[in-house]
Motif scaffolding. Structure first.
Motif, PDB file in Angstrom:
ATOM      1  N   SER A  52       0.821  -1.208   0.000  1.00  0.00           N
ATOM      2  CA  SER A  52       0.000   0.000   0.000  1.00  0.00           C
ATOM      3  C   SER A  52       0.855   1.258   0.000  1.00  0.00           C
ATOM      4  O   SER A  52       2.029   1.231   0.389  1.00  0.00           O
ATOM      5  CB  SER A  52      -0.923   0.022   1.227  1.00  0.00           C
ATOM      6  N   ALA A  53       0.267   2.364  -0.433  1.00  0.00           N
ATOM      7  CA  ALA A  53       0.979   3.643  -0.440  1.00  0.00           C
ATOM      8  C   ALA A  53       1.404   4.027   0.976  1.00  0.00           C
ATOM      9  O   ALA A  53       2.517   4.519   1.199  1.00  0.00           O
ATOM     10  CB  ALA A  53       0.093   4.733  -1.047  1.00  0.00           C
ATOM     11  N   THR A  54       0.524   3.789   1.945  1.00  0.00           N
ATOM     12  CA  THR A  54       0.855   4.109   3.342  1.00  0.00           C
ATOM     13  C   THR A  54       2.052   3.302   3.819  1.00  0.00           C
ATOM     14  O   THR A  54       2.951   3.824   4.481  1.00  0.00           O
ATOM     15  CB  THR A  54      -0.352   3.831   4.250  1.00  0.00           C
ATOM     16  N   GLU A  55       2.088   2.017   3.460  1.00  0.00           N
ATOM     17  CA  GLU A  55       3.214   1.181   3.870  1.00  0.00           C
ATOM     18  C   GLU A  55       4.509   1.626   3.188  1.00  0.00           C
ATOM     19  O   GLU A  55       5.583   1.620   3.805  1.00  0.00           O
ATOM     20  CB  GLU A  55       2.936  -0.288   3.555  1.00  0.00           C
ATOM     21  N   TRP A  56       4.424   2.023   1.905  1.00  0.00           N
ATOM     22  CA  TRP A  56       5.595   2.560   1.216  1.00  0.00           C
ATOM     23  C   TRP A  56       6.133   3.779   1.961  1.00  0.00           C
ATOM     24  O   TRP A  56       7.342   3.925   2.183  1.00  0.00           O
ATOM     25  CB  TRP A  56       5.241   2.945  -0.220  1.00  0.00           C
ATOM     26  N   ILE A  57       5.226   4.684   2.343  1.00  0.00           N
ATOM     27  CA  ILE A  57       5.631   5.904   3.062  1.00  0.00           C
ATOM     28  C   ILE A  57       6.295   5.531   4.379  1.00  0.00           C
ATOM     29  O   ILE A  57       7.378   6.032   4.723  1.00  0.00           O
ATOM     30  CB  ILE A  57       4.421   6.828   3.286  1.00  0.00           C
ATOM     31  N   ASN A  58       5.644   4.642   5.142  1.00  0.00           N
ATOM     32  CA  ASN A  58       6.196   4.244   6.439  1.00  0.00           C
ATOM     33  C   ASN A  58       7.553   3.568   6.290  1.00  0.00           C
ATOM     34  O   ASN A  58       8.476   3.816   7.078  1.00  0.00           O
ATOM     35  CB  ASN A  58       5.230   3.305   7.154  1.00  0.00           C
ATOM     36  N   ARG A  59       7.700   2.719   5.265  1.00  0.00           N
ATOM     37  CA  ARG A  59       8.981   2.041   5.052  1.00  0.00           C
ATOM     38  C   ARG A  59      10.083   3.030   4.714  1.00  0.00           C
ATOM     39  O   ARG A  59      11.212   2.910   5.200  1.00  0.00           O
ATOM     40  CB  ARG A  59       8.850   1.011   3.931  1.00  0.00           C
ATOM     41  N   MET A  60       9.752   4.020   3.891  1.00  0.00           N
ATOM     42  CA  MET A  60      10.771   4.992   3.505  1.00  0.00           C
ATOM     43  C   MET A  60      11.205   5.829   4.713  1.00  0.00           C
ATOM     44  O   MET A  60      12.392   6.126   4.886  1.00  0.00           O
ATOM     45  CB  MET A  60      10.233   5.892   2.396  1.00  0.00           C
ATOM     46  N   VAL A  61      10.233   6.212   5.551  1.00  0.00           N
ATOM     47  CA  VAL A  61      10.559   6.961   6.770  1.00  0.00           C
ATOM     48  C   VAL A  61      11.412   6.091   7.696  1.00  0.00           C
ATOM     49  O   VAL A  61      12.392   6.571   8.285  1.00  0.00           O
ATOM     50  CB  VAL A  61       9.271   7.418   7.488  1.00  0.00           C
ATOM     51  N   MET A  62      11.071   4.817   7.808  1.00  0.00           N
ATOM     52  CA  MET A  62      11.841   3.913   8.668  1.00  0.00           C
ATOM     53  C   MET A  62      13.259   3.713   8.140  1.00  0.00           C
ATOM     54  O   MET A  62      14.214   3.629   8.917  1.00  0.00           O
ATOM     55  CB  MET A  62      11.124   2.569   8.782  1.00  0.00           C
ATOM     56  N   ILE A  63      13.416   3.623   6.847  1.00  0.00           N
ATOM     57  CA  ILE A  63      14.749   3.490   6.264  1.00  0.00           C
ATOM     58  C   ILE A  63      15.633   4.657   6.687  1.00  0.00           C
ATOM     59  O   ILE A  63      16.771   4.490   7.120  1.00  0.00           O
ATOM     60  CB  ILE A  63      14.662   3.408   4.732  1.00  0.00           C
ATOM     61  N   THR A  64      15.090   5.862   6.561  1.00  0.00           N
ATOM     62  CA  THR A  64      15.860   7.058   6.932  1.00  0.00           C
ATOM     63  C   THR A  64      16.089   7.114   8.433  1.00  0.00           C
ATOM     64  O   THR A  64      17.192   7.448   8.890  1.00  0.00           O
ATOM     65  CB  THR A  64      15.120   8.322   6.449  1.00  0.00           C
ATOM     66  N   ALA A  65      15.069   6.782   9.211  1.00  0.00           N
ATOM     67  CA  ALA A  65      15.202   6.816  10.670  1.00  0.00           C
ATOM     68  C   ALA A  65      16.282   5.842  11.141  1.00  0.00           C
ATOM     69  O   ALA A  65      17.136   6.185  11.971  1.00  0.00           O
ATOM     70  CB  ALA A  65      13.860   6.484  11.321  1.00  0.00           C
ATOM     71  N   LYS A  66      16.264   4.622  10.622  1.00  0.00           N
ATOM     72  CA  LYS A  66      17.267   3.628  11.013  1.00  0.00           C
ATOM     73  C   LYS A  66      18.670   4.081  10.623  1.00  0.00           C
ATOM     74  O   LYS A  66      19.633   3.908  11.381  1.00  0.00           O
ATOM     75  CB  LYS A  66      16.952   2.289  10.356  1.00  0.00           C
ATOM     76  N   ASN A  67      18.768   4.652   9.437  1.00  0.00           N
ATOM     77  CA  ASN A  67      20.072   5.121   8.993  1.00  0.00           C
ATOM     78  C   ASN A  67      20.611   6.220   9.896  1.00  0.00           C
ATOM     79  O   ASN A  67      21.796   6.229  10.254  1.00  0.00           O
ATOM     80  CB  ASN A  67      19.968   5.621   7.553  1.00  0.00           C
ATOM     81  N   LEU A  68      19.749   7.155  10.293  1.00  0.00           N
ATOM     82  CA  LEU A  68      20.178   8.242  11.180  1.00  0.00           C
ATOM     83  C   LEU A  68      20.553   7.713  12.563  1.00  0.00           C
ATOM     84  O   LEU A  68      21.516   8.180  13.178  1.00  0.00           O
ATOM     85  CB  LEU A  68      19.066   9.291  11.301  1.00  0.00           C
ATOM     86  N   LEU A  69      19.809   6.727  13.046  1.00  0.00           N
ATOM     87  CA  LEU A  69      20.124   6.153  14.358  1.00  0.00           C
ATOM     88  C   LEU A  69      21.451   5.393  14.326  1.00  0.00           C
ATOM     89  O   LEU A  69      22.198   5.374  15.306  1.00  0.00           O
ATOM     90  CB  LEU A  69      18.999   5.214  14.799  1.00  0.00           C
TER      91      LEU A  69
END
Length: 290
Positions: free
Chosen positions: A233-250
């Motif tokens: 879903s579009a919502t899951e795509w958005i959440n995954r992309m945010v999580m990718i960036t969040a994990k990378n920053l952490l």
């Protein structure tokens, strides 16, 4: 997308490892047999990579769709596509060309919009051994003059041979019948547009409505397209992309949880922590420690 490192890595002309870096040809690289990928990492190509598989086997996801890489296949990696290698045999042998969009524009009459749409829909295509042989001959000739950087007309010769190479490819795709109808092709175009917008705006915008408005669609219709094309879903795509960036920053920065929540436009660290734990099963602090 359960990769070792969920950052999206960019493959560019400037960071692609090649053995010969002394050429004077701008916006064109001829990689050696290696391909700088790590299994289950995510990549996006800034440019166009064309590969001819000569030996070995592999498997790759291109925009969430799986494709097998086997001998006598041509593989296109196009700008904006999200690529995830799944299997990459050690004995895989590729003949590759990597060039920028600007470089391709010089050959624009060969690749019209219809051909480009076909390539996007069929990025991995099996072709006959005779045609593979012809393309390999063109590639070998390009390599020969690519390495002969003292030739006064080196660039003109290479571009002439490359035009023949691309014309052969365009002819192959011109004759390919796409099973998808026009509506499906249009959906693919909208899906690619969504991915591009997501890469650009996901740090600030997490609503489907924002992306739908940018694309002049209703949120309901956009959600249906993304689900139909990718199975996600579009919502899951958005959440995954945010999580990718969040994990990378952490993992790779010294930013605090507060600073990361601000970077990703959450109203406060509590909202960010709840979002992160819902999608990862750990709090941001637990994830960083782990």
């Amino acid at each position: 997308m359960n990769g070792q490192d969920e950052k999206i890595h960019k493959i560019t002309l400037s960071n692609y490892p090649v053995s010969n870096t002394e050429t004077t040809i701008k916006n064109l690289l001829i990689p050696d047999n290696s391909f700088p990928v790590v299994i289950h990492q995510l990549y996006i190509v800034e440019g166009i990579i064309i590969c001819i598989c000569k030996e070995g086997r592999g498997k790759v996801k291109i925009n969430m769709n799986e494709h097998e890489i086997v001998p006598d296949k041509i593989i296109f990696f196009m700008p904006g596509q999200v690529i995830e290698p799944l299997v990459w045999g050690e004995n895989i042998k590729l003949q590759s060309l990597f060039f920028s969009i600007d470089f391709l524009l010089e050959f624009n009459p060969v690749f019209d919009i219809k051909t480009i749409n076909k390539i996007r829909n069929i990025p991995c295509l099996s072709i006959s051994k005779d045609i593979i042989h012809n393309l390999s001959d063109f590639h070998s000739l390009i390599v020969k003059y690519y390495e002969k950087n003292t030739h006064i007309f080196q660039e003109k010769i290479i571009k002439t041979i490359l035009l023949a190479f691309l014309t052969e490819l365009a002819g192959i795709y011109y004759s390919v019948e796409i099973e998808k109808n026009f509506v499906s092709i249009r959906k693919d175009e909208l899906y690619n547009k969504f991915i591009q917008l997501l890469l650009k705006f996901h740090k600030k915008e997490r609503s489907v409505g924002f992306y739908a408005e940018k694309m002049f669609l209703t949120p309901k219709y956009l959600s249906k397209i993304i689900k139909d094309i990718s199975g996600v879903s579009a919502t899951e795509w958005i959440n995954r992309m945010v999580m990718i960036t969040a994990k990378n920053l952490l993992k790779t920065s010294n930013l605090t949880v507060l600073q990361i929540s601000e970077e990703l436009n959450f109203p406060n660290p509590s909202f960010f922590s709840k979002f992160f734990k819902k999608n990862r099963g750990l709090s941001p602090i637990e994830y960083r420690k782990k």
